[in-house]
Structure formats: structure tokens, C-alpha cells
Design an enzyme around this catalytic site. Structure first.
Site, PDB file in Angstrom:
ATOM      1  N   CYS A 143    -119.377  70.094 128.750  1.00  0.00           N
ATOM      2  CA  CYS A 143    -120.553  70.880 128.376  1.00  0.00           C
ATOM      3  C   CYS A 143    -120.794  72.012 129.375  1.00  0.00           C
ATOM      4  O   CYS A 143    -121.286  71.775 130.486  1.00  0.00           O
ATOM      5  CB  CYS A 143    -121.780  69.965 128.296  1.00  0.00           C
ATOM      6  SG  CYS A 143    -123.314  70.845 127.999  1.00  0.00           S
TER       7      CYS A 143
ATOM      8  N   CYS B 183    -124.400  72.648 130.377  1.00  0.00           N
ATOM      9  CA  CYS B 183    -124.927  71.658 131.328  1.00  0.00           C
ATOM     10  C   CYS B 183    -124.380  71.898 132.735  1.00  0.00           C
ATOM     11  O   CYS B 183    -125.116  71.845 133.706  1.00  0.00           O
ATOM     12  CB  CYS B 183    -124.525  70.235 130.933  1.00  0.00           C
ATOM     13  SG  CYS B 183    -124.645  69.885 129.187  1.00  0.00           S
ATOM     14  N   ASP B 184    -123.091  72.143 132.836  1.00  0.00           N
ATOM     15  CA  ASP B 184    -122.442  72.089 134.146  1.00  0.00           C
ATOM     16  C   ASP B 184    -121.883  73.418 134.668  1.00  0.00           C
ATOM     17  O   ASP B 184    -121.442  73.489 135.814  1.00  0.00           O
ATOM     18  CB  ASP B 184    -121.289  71.064 134.096  1.00  0.00           C
ATOM     19  CG  ASP B 184    -121.800  69.667 133.754  1.00  0.00           C
ATOM     20  OD1 ASP B 184    -122.938  69.359 134.158  1.00  0.00           O
ATOM     21  OD2 ASP B 184    -121.084  68.914 133.083  1.00  0.00           O
TER      22      ASP B 184
END
Ligand code: NAP
Length: 311
Positions: free
Chosen positions: A134, A137-138
Site C-alpha cells: 500500500c 500507507c507506507d
């Protein structure tokens, strides 16, 4: 005879727990099947910095612990079993987990989706330590770093374009020499000076498990068999998601991509009284906060449904 519940919630990611909090506070005494591996996809991530309310971010598993405690505080009964069968052909609906079968007047399905993985042992070991599924997200953790993305579909292009805004260089590894992604996404990726393509190639090995972080990726050319080792700091696997809908085949209407079909703008499935929330019905946004939002919607819709259909 099984006890009849007002609401059964299947799944325990952000959607399931949010549905539980809302249903419990509406006095619906929800029963949740959290699954043996509770908590959903956030259990596989490290720092979550885009979930509102946590100024300094929060670790994914810790966030799910908070969700769980909040659901328990309002007397959600949580069973740590995997649901093995459902019968939505008539009300009350039936939900079976191993030897137990429960009945409910409404059901909220929040079983999520799973990112497809390459299947390398190092991938699991380095997940959250350089390997991710993701970018939203990261990606932030890879500012000015060398990043690799695997896949040739729209997800891979979207991840590569997003990561190109943050990283120094993004290499996209694809197993063929043409992309599956839509033309517009392809064009955007081809035009981006930070994105390079490695065609006809597959990720063979991820280094370095001994160090506990990603330091390089070994890529094999599928035409020549030639291996090459590329130093990268992050590997984003973007080869698609699989909604967790196996249980619901033949029970609920599914889309051709196997996500649960809902009435647009609602969580209503093809069966009145059965609602679907979170990634199991969302192939577009797939964020924890959108999952939580639809979990709330499902509980409110279940509450209204039960008012109109009390038995
Ligand atoms: P997808 O279209 O199924 O693409 C998956 C990609 O991963 C393909 O290029 C596939 O290669 C590759 N792949 C699959 N298994 C692999 C493996 N084991 N090893 C290496 N490569 C592998 O999945 P997606 O990109 O997640 O898209 C899913 C759907 O959502 C699509 O309909 C897409 O259009 C849509 N979507 C749209 C957007 C957007 O419009 N912004 C963004 C994301 C997703 P092959 O090509 O060789 O099969």
C-alpha cells in the site's frame, strides 16, 4: 436451538469494529465473528499516519487493538472463530463457525480483501520492513529512496505514480512487455521521468532477511533467465487484491471482479437485511478510514432495517 441475534458482524477490520461500535451503542447487542486472525490488513502494516485522530501516527496492530477495545467497551460479543458457512436464503439468516450456528435478523459482512502476494518467503518476513502492499500507507517512509513496484495493472501504475512524488527513483517490474493498465495510466507512468520499467521480469528474491530490512531485490529476466540484483529500499507489491468473498458465492450478488455488489451510495447487498462494509465491497478507495465510514453506514442501515422488519 441457536439464540437469535439482531445483528451478526462477520470480520474485524476497521469496517467490522466500527459497525460493532455503532450497532452496540444502538442497543443491537451485536455478535462479531472476528476470525482467528483478527484485525484485517492493518495487522500487516507498521506505522499508520493517515488515520485521522493520531497526530504522531499509530502502529497498525495498535490501532486495531484500540478499535477492538472500543467495540468491547460497548458490549460487543466477539468470537475468535472463522465463519465456515452462511445461509442468507431466508430470515433469520444463519451463520456457522465450526460447530456453532447462530441466527440473526440482519448481518453485516466486513470480511475485507487480501493483497495478492508473490509467494516468496522473504516477502512475509520483510512485510512492514521495506515490503508493502500500500503506497498511500507506507510511501512516506521512502522519501528520496529507491523504490521498486511489481505489477503491470492500474494499481501498479497508481502506486508507481504516487511513489514517484516521494522517492528518488521508481522501477516497475512487470512479467510481460506490455502493461495491463488503462492507456491513460500507462501514458502518465511512461511520461514520468522518475519511473523506469523492467520488462519481462519477475522478482526472484528480496534481500536482506538477516538485516531485517529491504536492501536489494533480485530480478530475473524471464526471456533470458539472466538475474540482476538491484539496490532498493522499498518493494511495493501491486499485483491485485482478492476480496474475501468465497463464503458468499451463491448467497449474495457479486461483481465480475468478485467484490460484493451494493446499491451505490449504500451498503445494501442483493439480500435485504444483509449489508456489506469495507474492502469486501470497495475496490476503489480501500483505505482504513473509508472502511470505517462504510462500517458506520452498515450499522445505521441495519438499525433502520430492523425498525422496519422487527422479526
Ligand atoms: P489487475 O488489473 O489484475 O493487474 C494485476 C497485474 O499484476 C497484472 O499486470 C498482472 O500481470 C500482474 N500480476 C498478477 N499476478 C502476478 C504475479 N504472481 N507475479 C507478477 N505479476 C503478477 O489488478 P489491479 O491493477 O489491482 O486492478 C484491479 C482492477 O481495479 C482493475 O479493473 C483496474 O482497472 C482497477 N483499478 C483502477 C484504478 C484507476 O483507474 N485509477 C486504480 C487501481 C485499480 P499480467 O498483466 O501479466 O496478467
Amino acid at each position: 436451538m441457536p439464540v437469535q441475534r439482531k445483528v451478526i458482524i462477520i470480520g474485524s477490520g476497521p469496517a467490522g469494529y466500527t459497525a460493532a461500535i455503532y450497532a452496540a451503542r444502538a442497543n443491537l447487542s451485536p455478535l462479531m465473528f472476528s476470525g482467528v486472525q483478527w484485525g484485517g490488513q492493518l495487522m500487516l502494516t507498521t506505522m499508520v499516519e493517515n488515520y485521522p485522530g493520531f497526530v504522531d501516527g499509530i502502529m497498525g496492530p495498535e490501532l486495531m487493538e484500540v478499535f477492538r477495545k472500543q467495540a468491547e467497551r460497548f458490549d460487543t460479543e466477539i468470537i475468535a472463530e472463522d465463519v465456515t458457512a452462511v445461509d442468507f436464503s431466508r430470515r433469520p439468516f444463519r451463520v456457522t463457525a465450526g460447530n456453532r450456528t447462530d441466527e440473526a435478523l440482519s448481518v453485516i459482512v466486513a470480511t475485507g480483501a487480501s493483497a495478492k502476494l508473490l509467494g516468496l518467503a522473504a516477502e512475509q518476513k520483510l512485510m512492514g520492513h521495506g515490503v508493502s502492499t500500500c503506497a498511500t500507507c507506507d510511501g512516506f517512509f521512502f522519501k528520496d529512496k529507491n523504490i521498486m513496484v511489481v505489477g503491470g495493472g492500474d494499481s501498479a501504475m497508481e502506486e508507481a505514480l504516487y511513489l514517484a512524488r516521494l522517492g528518488r527513483k521508481v522501477e516497475v517490474v512487470h512479467r510481460r512487455d506490455t502493461l495491463r493498465a488503462s492507456k491513460i495510466m500507462q501514458e502518465r507512468a511512461f511520461k514520468n521521468p522518475k519511473i523506469e520499467f523492467i520488462w519481462n521480469s519477475a522478482v526472484d528474491e528480496i534481500l536482506d532477511v538477516a538485516k531485517g530490512v529491504v536492501t536489494a531485490v533480485r530480478v530475473k529476466n524471464l526471456k533470458t533467465g539472466e538475474p540482476s540484483e538491484r539496490p532498493v529500499d522499498g518493494l511495493f507489491v501491486a499485483i491485485g487484491h482478492q476480496p474475501n468473498t468465497q463464503l458468499f458465492r451463491g448467497q449474495l450478488e457479486l461483481l465480475p471482479n468478485e467484490y460484493i455488489k451494493v446499491v451505490p451510495g449504500t451498503t445494501q447487498t442483493s439480500v435485504p437485511g444483509v449489508f456489506a462494509a469495507g474492502d469486501v465491497q470497495d475496490h476503489t478507495y480501500r483505505q482504513a478510514v473509508t472502511a470505517a465510514g462504510t462500517g458506520c453506514m452498515a450499522a445505521l442501515e441495519a438499525e433502520r432495517f430492523l425498525e422496519a422488519h422487527p422479526s
